[in-house]
Design a protein around this motif. Sequence first.
Motif, mmCIF file in Angstrom:
data_model
loop_
_atom_site.group_PDB
_atom_site.id
_atom_site.type_symbol
_atom_site.label_atom_id
_atom_site.label_comp_id
_atom_site.label_asym_id
_atom_site.label_seq_id
_atom_site.Cartn_x
_atom_site.Cartn_y
_atom_site.Cartn_z
ATOM 1 N N ARG A 210 -6.073 -3.151 -8.728
ATOM 2 C CA ARG A 210 -5.671 -1.905 -8.068
ATOM 3 C C ARG A 210 -4.226 -1.959 -7.555
ATOM 4 N NH1 ARG A 210 -10.018 -1.583 -3.589
ATOM 5 N NH2 ARG A 210 -8.564 -0.023 -2.798
ATOM 6 N N ASP B 216 -6.233 -1.986 1.928
ATOM 7 C CA ASP B 216 -6.926 -0.775 2.395
ATOM 8 C C ASP B 216 -7.293 -0.894 3.868
ATOM 9 O OD1 ASP B 216 -6.714 0.380 -0.062
ATOM 10 O OD2 ASP B 216 -8.683 -0.293 -0.760
ATOM 11 N N ASP B 217 -7.853 -2.040 4.224
ATOM 12 C CA ASP B 217 -8.197 -2.255 5.636
ATOM 13 C C ASP B 217 -6.938 -2.226 6.495
ATOM 14 O OD1 ASP B 217 -10.839 -2.523 4.973
ATOM 15 O OD2 ASP B 217 -10.765 -4.713 4.814
ATOM 16 N N GLU C 83 -5.898 1.333 7.276
ATOM 17 C CA GLU C 83 -6.790 1.904 8.307
ATOM 18 C C GLU C 83 -6.461 1.343 9.688
ATOM 19 O OE1 GLU C 83 -10.996 1.775 7.657
ATOM 20 O OE2 GLU C 83 -10.749 2.394 5.566
ATOM 21 N N GLU D 32 -9.587 -6.198 -6.828
ATOM 22 C CA GLU D 32 -8.545 -5.846 -5.872
ATOM 23 C C GLU D 32 -7.168 -5.943 -6.504
ATOM 24 O OE1 GLU D 32 -7.217 -4.387 -2.473
ATOM 25 O OE2 GLU D 32 -9.342 -4.775 -2.831
ATOM 26 N N PRO E 126 0.829 -1.209 0.000
ATOM 27 C CA PRO E 126 0.000 0.000 0.000
ATOM 28 C C PRO E 126 0.865 1.262 0.000
ATOM 29 C CG PRO E 126 -0.620 -1.501 1.776
ATOM 30 C CD PRO E 126 0.678 -1.981 1.229
#
Lengths: 219, 192
Positions: B111, B49-50, B53, B108, A58
Amino acid sequence: MARCEDIELLLGPFEDGELEPHEMQEVARHTATCPACDLALAGYRTIAVALRGSQPIPALEGFATGVMARIQSMHLPPPVPETRWHWYDTVTGWFTNTVMMGGLAAAVAIVTAIVVTPEAAKLLHMREAHAQKSEVVASIATPVQVSKPAIAAPPINNVASNDEESDTGGSGNQVVAAADNSGDAGTEISSLQSDNPSVAVWTSPNDKTTVVWVPDQQP
Amino acid sequence: LSKEPRHDVDETEILRRAKAGDSQAFSLLVERYQRRVVGVAQAVVHNPDDAVELAQETFVRAYENLGKFESRSSFSTWLYRIAANLAIDFRRREGRHTMLRGEEAETELDRLPSPRGNSFQETARGELNKRIHDALEELTPEHRAVILLREVEGLSYDEISEVLQCPRGTVMSRLHYARNRLKTILQDLESE
């Protein structure tokens, strides 16, 4: 040489460097000569490489700024100052130490009471008995006021003590001797019992002691 | 991928300053461990993404509880454990580990960051990644977390044991099972 079934479980930890040195050597020796286990090890390596290359990374630009902004927006109090925890640790540490020392002292006192005191009492009784033996002079004929030089005690052959019952079968010639007036509590004779005038049985209820006096056998 | 962050000699000093309320010092710790914390969360929830976060939440929790950190374990392990706990709670609550199948998983994967250009290698890598992703999805969350923490994040058995709060033997057995299962699913990779 180790068996393949034994080595199989060690291959993964071997690849991860998580075995003990002697196990590492054992697996290395085995895989050097066992094509099947060497192939299995290569399979683990392939999976590891594939996994490392497959995981998405990420984007983390601005991540730290975002975290700090969130902390500030939440109006979180700053972490508890170290000095406050230090004070807390000092107090709890002092309390813990005090409790521990108190407990230790109590344990020592209990051990002393259980172990040392009975031993000391036993020693004390032995000394008292010795003093009594050396000072008592008994008379068998009639109730007498015992005094040290009056009658010499026969030599002691047999001494029973600590509540051992005398076996003289005495019922007749029961004599009660008065206490020595010398004022020495260790020389008090509370009773004398015997059928045989040459045998004396002396009991002292105060310290639960019975002494049997028997004259020496003449050759 | 990044290796274990180097524990500089000044980390103790940074920690002391952060504990005293120096937000600049705490920001340094965030920068130092952000990548690994995201990785730990990702190993458990298997969703980038999780994971980001959750990593944010991890640092907020760490800031709140920094005064209680007593250096019994390393700061990094303490941080990873917070991340793993949050991720495990999240997974239980959301059940997200079952949602990345089929089209969702493909979306997913689309991305994911990739090298520039649309070469044959890129396509091949995308397909390979998808296969590995699908293979990981066939594992239970516990097995997947252990193998990703080991192979991707490079945590030792003891660290994994501490972070996931399970015995070292459990870590070893889960790792053994996960490796063999992935080998079976991806057996043609070995011959390529």
